[in-house]
Design a protein around this motif. Structure first.
Motif, short mmCIF file in Angstrom:
data_model
loop_
_atom_site.label_atom_id
_atom_site.label_comp_id
_atom_site.label_asym_id
_atom_site.label_seq_id
_atom_site.Cartn_x
_atom_site.Cartn_y
_atom_site.Cartn_z
N THR A 224 56.12 10.26 1.50
CA THR A 224 56.07 11.28 2.55
C THR A 224 56.47 10.64 3.88
N ASP A 225 56.82 11.48 4.86
CA ASP A 225 57.16 11.00 6.22
C ASP A 225 58.26 9.94 6.19
N CYS A 226 59.26 10.21 5.38
CA CYS A 226 60.35 9.25 5.20
C CYS A 226 61.61 9.77 5.89
N THR B 221 49.26 5.86 3.88
CA THR B 221 50.70 5.70 4.07
C THR B 221 50.99 5.18 5.47
N HIS B 222 50.28 5.75 6.47
CA HIS B 222 50.40 5.34 7.87
C HIS B 222 49.29 6.03 8.66
N ASP B 223 49.25 5.78 9.96
CA ASP B 223 48.08 6.23 10.74
C ASP B 223 48.36 7.41 11.68
N HIS B 224 49.42 8.16 11.45
CA HIS B 224 49.61 9.35 12.28
C HIS B 224 48.44 10.31 12.05
N ALA B 225 48.11 11.08 13.10
CA ALA B 225 46.90 11.90 13.08
C ALA B 225 46.83 12.82 11.86
N ASP B 226 47.97 13.36 11.43
CA ASP B 226 47.94 14.31 10.31
C ASP B 226 47.63 13.65 8.97
N HIS B 227 47.66 12.32 8.92
CA HIS B 227 47.35 11.59 7.68
C HIS B 227 46.05 10.79 7.78
N PHE B 228 45.40 10.88 8.92
CA PHE B 228 44.44 9.85 9.27
C PHE B 228 43.10 10.39 9.80
N LEU C 268 61.16 3.88 5.92
CA LEU C 268 61.21 4.06 7.37
C LEU C 268 60.85 5.49 7.75
N HIS C 269 60.00 5.60 8.80
CA HIS C 269 59.55 6.88 9.37
C HIS C 269 60.02 6.81 10.82
N GLY C 270 61.26 7.24 11.07
CA GLY C 270 61.88 6.91 12.35
C GLY C 270 62.12 5.41 12.38
ZN LIG Z 1 53.96 10.52 10.26
#
Ligand SMILES: [Zn+2]
Ligand SMILES: [Zn+2]
Ligand SMILES: [Zn+2]
Length: 257
Positions: A172-174, A76-83, A154-156
């Motif tokens: 998620t993270d939306c 979904t994206h590369d934030h630490a909690d997903h990555f 959008l995530h922010g």
């Molecule tokens: Zn995130």
């Protein structure tokens, strides 16, 4: 469309629940549904098994769900909690490169933060070998028996991907869905949407914003995920209207038939 099986590998926000050092009622709850690993799901359809995101608990998630094979990974994206669980993909890379589908910026993050998974020597199987495939907005890809549509959300201020497979979508993270993406969420049987807490947050939907989005697109069945320790499973479940449920780790749902 053949049945899609979805397993929630993790349903917590970036800290995971319990939060380290926290003694709040949710972090000390005896209800196992209040213990949440970082957010991730497993998709299984027509013999294909696809992981969405590699949380820091990916190894533990794989063990407790008896995962022994992966056909691909979606990010979904590369934030630490997903990555940051990416290194544990190595067991799924024996004798092959594992296909990983992501946005261009996530591919760049893999290149800069974990470059050895792309260019490393194959030394005794000690590192992952990933085959990066770039996803384009609204362009579906066929992964084995599973057709996946990446939908920008959008995530922010940042654009990340939600994914739609048939009548199921995972967002998620939306914090906002751009107008041009709304139509891609219409006609859903099941929507999984992030809901961080009761009050607003700059980069995540609150419970009320998540409900409003789900109602706007008319999803029949909605599961809330990426939950903070401000939300207890039992407390939130009791407050939700018909058709809305609180996801929890190791919940399994089937979509379509
Ligand atoms: Zn995130
Ligand atoms: Zn997150
Ligand atoms: Zn807490």
């Amino acid at each position: 469309m053949s049945q899609l099986d979805v397993t929630f590998l993790g349903t917590g926000t970036s800290h995971g629940i319990p939060v380290i050092g926290c003694s709040c009622p949710v972090c000390t709850s005896s209800d196992p549904r209040d213990t949440r690993y970082r957010a991730s799901i497993l998709l299984q359809q027509a013999g294909s098994t696809i992981l969405v995101d590699t949380s820091p608990e990916f190894r533990l998630q794989a063990l407790r769900s008896a995962l022994h094979h992966l056909d691909a990974v979606l990010y979904t994206h590369d934030h630490a909690d997903h990555f940051n669980g990416i290194d544990d993909l190595r067991v799924f890379c024996k004798d092959r490169s594992l296909p990983v589908y992501c946005k261009e910026d996530v591919a760049q993050a893999i290149q800069s933060r974990f470059s050895y998974v792309l260019n490393g020597d194959d030394i005794a199987g000690g590192i992952p070998h990933l085959d990066l495939r770039i996803l384009k907005p609204y362009e579906a890809v066929q992964i084995g028996g599973c057709k996946v549509l990446p939908i920008p959300i959008l995530h922010g201020k940042r654009e990340i991907f939600a994914f739609r497979i048939g009548s199921f979508a995972y967002a998620t993270d939306c914090s906002e869905v751009p107008e041009q993406s709304i139509e891609y969420f219409e006609g859903l049987d099941t929507l999984v949407v992030g809901a961080l807490r009761y009050w607003p947050h700059p980069t995540h939907y609150s419970v009320f914003e998540a409900l409003a989005f789900a109602r706007k697109v008319g999803a029949k069945r909605v599961f809330l995920t990426h939950l903070s320790h401000g939300l207890s499973h039992a407390g939130l479940s009791a407050e939700l209207p018909e058709g809305f449920q609180v996801a929890y780790d190791m919940l399994h749902i089937a979509v379509g038939s």
